[in-house]
Scaffold this motif. Structure first.
Motif, PDB file in Angstrom:
ATOM      1  N   ARG A  66       0.835  -1.208   0.000  1.00 24.47           N
ATOM      2  CA  ARG A  66       0.000   0.000   0.000  1.00 24.47           C
ATOM      3  C   ARG A  66       0.870   1.258   0.000  1.00 24.47           C
ATOM      4  O   ARG A  66       0.530   2.255  -0.649  1.00 24.47           O
ATOM      5  N   CYS A  67       1.980   1.211   0.751  1.00 22.02           N
ATOM      6  CA  CYS A  67       2.891   2.361   0.757  1.00 22.02           C
ATOM      7  C   CYS A  67       3.441   2.622  -0.649  1.00 22.02           C
ATOM      8  O   CYS A  67       3.558   3.777  -1.080  1.00 22.02           O
ATOM      9  N   ALA A  68       3.808   1.547  -1.352  1.00 17.86           N
ATOM     10  CA  ALA A  68       4.364   1.695  -2.695  1.00 17.86           C
ATOM     11  C   ALA A  68       3.385   2.386  -3.638  1.00 17.86           C
ATOM     12  O   ALA A  68       3.781   3.144  -4.534  1.00 17.86           O
ATOM     13  N   GLU A  69       2.094   2.152  -3.425  1.00 17.63           N
ATOM     14  CA  GLU A  69       1.080   2.765  -4.276  1.00 17.63           C
ATOM     15  C   GLU A  69       0.891   4.252  -3.994  1.00 17.63           C
ATOM     16  O   GLU A  69       0.337   4.983  -4.815  1.00 17.63           O
ATOM     17  N   LEU A  70       1.366   4.708  -2.824  1.00 19.68           N
ATOM     18  CA  LEU A  70       1.126   6.089  -2.398  1.00 19.68           C
ATOM     19  C   LEU A  70       2.263   7.040  -2.735  1.00 19.68           C
ATOM     20  O   LEU A  70       2.116   8.251  -2.570  1.00 19.68           O
ATOM     21  N   VAL A  71       3.411   6.520  -3.155  1.00 20.67           N
ATOM     22  CA  VAL A  71       4.555   7.383  -3.424  1.00 20.67           C
ATOM     23  C   VAL A  71       4.785   7.502  -4.927  1.00 20.67           C
ATOM     24  O   VAL A  71       4.547   6.568  -5.695  1.00 20.67           O
ATOM     25  N   ASP A  72       5.250   8.694  -5.344  1.00 20.43           N
ATOM     26  CA  ASP A  72       5.544   8.927  -6.760  1.00 20.43           C
ATOM     27  C   ASP A  72       6.955   8.453  -7.115  1.00 20.43           C
ATOM     28  O   ASP A  72       7.184   7.927  -8.205  1.00 20.43           O
ATOM     29  N   GLY A  73       7.902   8.648  -6.189  1.00 20.52           N
ATOM     30  CA  GLY A  73       9.283   8.288  -6.470  1.00 20.52           C
ATOM     31  C   GLY A  73       9.711   7.054  -5.714  1.00 20.52           C
ATOM     32  O   GLY A  73       8.971   6.080  -5.595  1.00 20.52           O
ATOM     33  N   GLN A  74      10.926   7.113  -5.159  1.00 27.23           N
ATOM     34  CA  GLN A  74      11.502   5.985  -4.453  1.00 27.23           C
ATOM     35  C   GLN A  74      11.296   6.100  -2.947  1.00 27.23           C
ATOM     36  O   GLN A  74      11.162   7.197  -2.406  1.00 27.23           O
ATOM     37  N   ILE A  75      11.259   4.980  -2.303  1.00 27.15           N
ATOM     38  CA  ILE A  75      11.258   4.902  -0.847  1.00 27.15           C
ATOM     39  C   ILE A  75      12.707   4.715  -0.396  1.00 27.15           C
ATOM     40  O   ILE A  75      13.392   3.789  -0.842  1.00 27.15           O
ATOM     41  N   ALA A  76      13.186   5.604   0.459  1.00 25.04           N
ATOM     42  CA  ALA A  76      14.606   5.621   0.811  1.00 25.04           C
ATOM     43  C   ALA A  76      14.978   4.560   1.831  1.00 25.04           C
ATOM     44  O   ALA A  76      16.077   4.003   1.771  1.00 25.04           O
ATOM     45  N   SER A  77      14.084   4.271   2.790  1.00 24.22           N
ATOM     46  CA  SER A  77      14.474   3.344   3.855  1.00 24.22           C
ATOM     47  C   SER A  77      13.254   2.811   4.585  1.00 24.22           C
ATOM     48  O   SER A  77      12.144   3.354   4.493  1.00 24.22           O
ATOM     49  N   ILE A  78      13.497   1.743   5.333  1.00 17.09           N
ATOM     50  CA  ILE A  78      12.493   1.115   6.198  1.00 17.09           C
ATOM     51  C   ILE A  78      13.148   0.857   7.551  1.00 17.09           C
ATOM     52  O   ILE A  78      14.283   0.378   7.628  1.00 17.09           O
ATOM     53  N   GLY A  79      12.435   1.172   8.629  1.00 21.37           N
ATOM     54  CA  GLY A  79      12.876   0.848   9.984  1.00 21.37           C
ATOM     55  C   GLY A  79      11.791   0.078  10.706  1.00 21.37           C
ATOM     56  O   GLY A  79      10.599   0.267  10.436  1.00 21.37           O
ATOM     57  N   VAL A  80      12.183  -0.783  11.625  1.00 18.16           N
ATOM     58  CA  VAL A  80      11.224  -1.621  12.344  1.00 18.16           C
ATOM     59  C   VAL A  80      11.496  -1.548  13.846  1.00 18.16           C
ATOM     60  O   VAL A  80      12.633  -1.721  14.289  1.00 18.16           O
ATOM     61  N   ASP A  81      10.446  -1.276  14.623  1.00 18.41           N
ATOM     62  CA  ASP A  81      10.535  -1.392  16.078  1.00 18.41           C
ATOM     63  C   ASP A  81       9.385  -2.265  16.556  1.00 18.41           C
ATOM     64  O   ASP A  81       8.450  -2.537  15.810  1.00 18.41           O
ATOM     65  N   GLY A  82       9.454  -2.705  17.802  1.00 17.85           N
ATOM     66  CA  GLY A  82       8.392  -3.564  18.315  1.00 17.85           C
ATOM     67  C   GLY A  82       8.615  -3.910  19.768  1.00 17.85           C
ATOM     68  O   GLY A  82       9.511  -3.383  20.425  1.00 17.85           O
TER      69      GLY A  82
END
Length: 476
Positions: A66-82
């Motif tokens: 879903r995130c990929a569908e919302l951005v026009d360009g590239q996604i720079a990074s992903i972080g995970v916490d929990g």
């Protein structure tokens, strides 16, 4: 940081719900969007309590798509916490050996007894700085040993597993590693003696890395299907959600404390080093990793769990007392003459909370409250006044033990929305109250990623700068 600020993603794993959030920019104005939230809960099978890892990963993939569908360009990074302490055992190919156990699994009782026969709780604290709790990874790994799980089977905590699954290295990020109870408070790396004393194989543990480490890039499986992820970096923020929430507080200096307020309340301050004294141990404080190599020095205090459990017992209709109306009704009452001992072990148990509260009152020779829904404002008033007094007591102890002079107090998490409790806390502590946001762990996750992407590393100063850019702190 380039002129065009990057789109990035924060994944927050919660024991009750998980979130996938997207940070994009309108010019230089940040916009954080919760793209996907899904419920989470442990499941029972074969006499154990487990997490449905396959479902969690499927839902996360859905959120990333879903995130990929919302951005026009590239996604720079992903972080995970929990949440901390739980982990995944892996086979030789890096795939899960099975569903990971939940920290509430009863198997930890026998494991804790096994550990106590080998090493005392105070000795564990003196080495690790961490309060030896039954749920800690140390006890869970011992439970594996007792169950006959091969001790050389590699393991990795859940947030880091998600990063590994996306293409990153197998690591233990500093803030999450400390929650295992197996990290040396001085070296901030695995303590070989603790592993040996508890009969554990240190070779199965992941590599220690500092907060903000880039673990690699999103692998071909995701980047090939979703072009915005091509080249996206996998960054280990504070992989423990509480440390991430503290990283989301944009305060500078050495005079502030925090309360991460929700079902439970974590009350303490940030230090430059662990305090492993007997005084700290006996007062119930723990030393856990924080952003910038610092330490979250805090104590676990009962929280809104008390109120939710009372409502569960007394309110057949869950909607009879909307929270905002209940808080207003409680505030209209006179302050109670006597307060609860909110950390009474009996009040940490599930179910019949109103009856448990009344049993404590009666033991102390005090009049009980009526056990009916219409009395909920009285319960709420008693709980709020008692929590505020307990917060103040814990913060005084924290200041004394750590030799700090506290002037300001930041409240983050869902409890920051309770203005009545905030006022009581301000009056009880005498500190200037500064409220954060309910989803502070998401803010901290994003702030760490931004500090790394700009090339400054995960320093406390740059993280605080970006936390300030992403949120507005104000007096409560």
């Amino acid at each position: 940081m380039p002129a065009d600020l990057p789109a990035i993603i924060a994944i927050d794993l919660g024991a009750e719900s998980c979130r996938v959030s997207l940070l994009a920019w309108d010019g230089r104005k940040p916009r954080i969007e919760l793209v996907h939230r899904f419920r989470n809960a442990p499941v029972e099978h074969d006499g154990g309590l487990y997490w449905n890892l396959d479902r969690i990963c499927e839902e996360l993939d859905d959120g990333l798509g879903r995130c990929a569908e919302l951005v026009d360009g590239q996604i720079a990074s992903i972080g995970v916490d929990g949440w901390a302490v739980d982990y995944v055992r892996l086979n030789g190919d890096g795939a899960p050996l099975g569903a990971p156990h939940c920290y509430r699994d009863i198997r930890n009782e026998a494991a804790e007894e096994d550990v106590r026969r080998r090493i005392s709780a105070e000795e564990i604290f003196s080495v690790s700085g961490v309060q030896p709790l039954r749920i800690n990874t140390l006890n869970q790994l011992v439970a594996d040993r007792i169950a006959g799980v091969p001790q050389d089977a590699p393991w990795v905590n859940l947030p880091e597993y998600v990063l590994m699954r996306l293409g990153g290295d197998r690591v233990a990020e500093f803030s999450n590693a400390t929650h295992t109870g197996l990290v040396d408070a001085k070296s901030q790396t695995w303590n070989k003696v603790l592993f040996e004393r508890c009969g554990l194989d240190i070779s199965a543990s992941p590599s220690n890395v500092s907060t903000g480490t880039v673990l690699g890039q999103v692998d071909g499986r995701l980047s090939g299907q979703l072009k915005p992820f091509a080249g996206a970096r996998l960054i280990a923020p504070c992989c423990h959600d509480t440390a991430s929430a503290i990283a989301g507080i944009p305060l500078y200096g050495d005079d502030w404390a925090y309360i991460s307020s929700g079902t439970w309340s974590l009350v303490g301050t940030v230090l430059d080093h662990s305090v492993c004294s007997r005084e700290a141990f006996q007062a119930g404080f723990t030393n856990l990793g924080a952003a910038g190599g610092q330490i979250c020095f805090h104590k676990n205090v009962n929280g809104m769990w008390l109120l939710k459990q009372c409502m569960g017992q007394l309110c057949a209709d869950a909607n009879v007392w909307p929270m905002q109306e209940l808080v207003v009704a409680a505030e209209s009452l006179s302050a109670p003459k006597n307060l609860l001992e909110v950390d009474d072990p009996d009040l940490l148990l599930h179910g019949n909370m109103a009856s448990r509260i009344n049993a404590q009152l009666e033991r102390r020779g005090l009049a009980p409250l009526e056990e009916r829904a219409s009395a909920m404002p009285q319960y709420a008033s008693l709980i709020f006044h008692s929590l505020a007094a307990r917060y103040a007591e814990v913060l005084r102890n924290a200041a004394t033990i750590s030799d700090k002079k506290l002037k300001r107090l930041s409240i983050v998490g869902g409890g920051s929305l309770n203005q009545f409790l905030n006022r009581l806390t301000s009056e009880a502590t005498g500190l200037e109250l500064i409220c954060g946001v309910p989803e502070s762990s998401t803010v901290g996750n994003f702030a760490i990623q931004l500090a790394v992407l700009e090339g400054a590393g995960a320093s406390r100063e740059r993280i605080a700068h970006w936390a300030g850019a992403l949120t507005s702190m104000h007096e409560c």
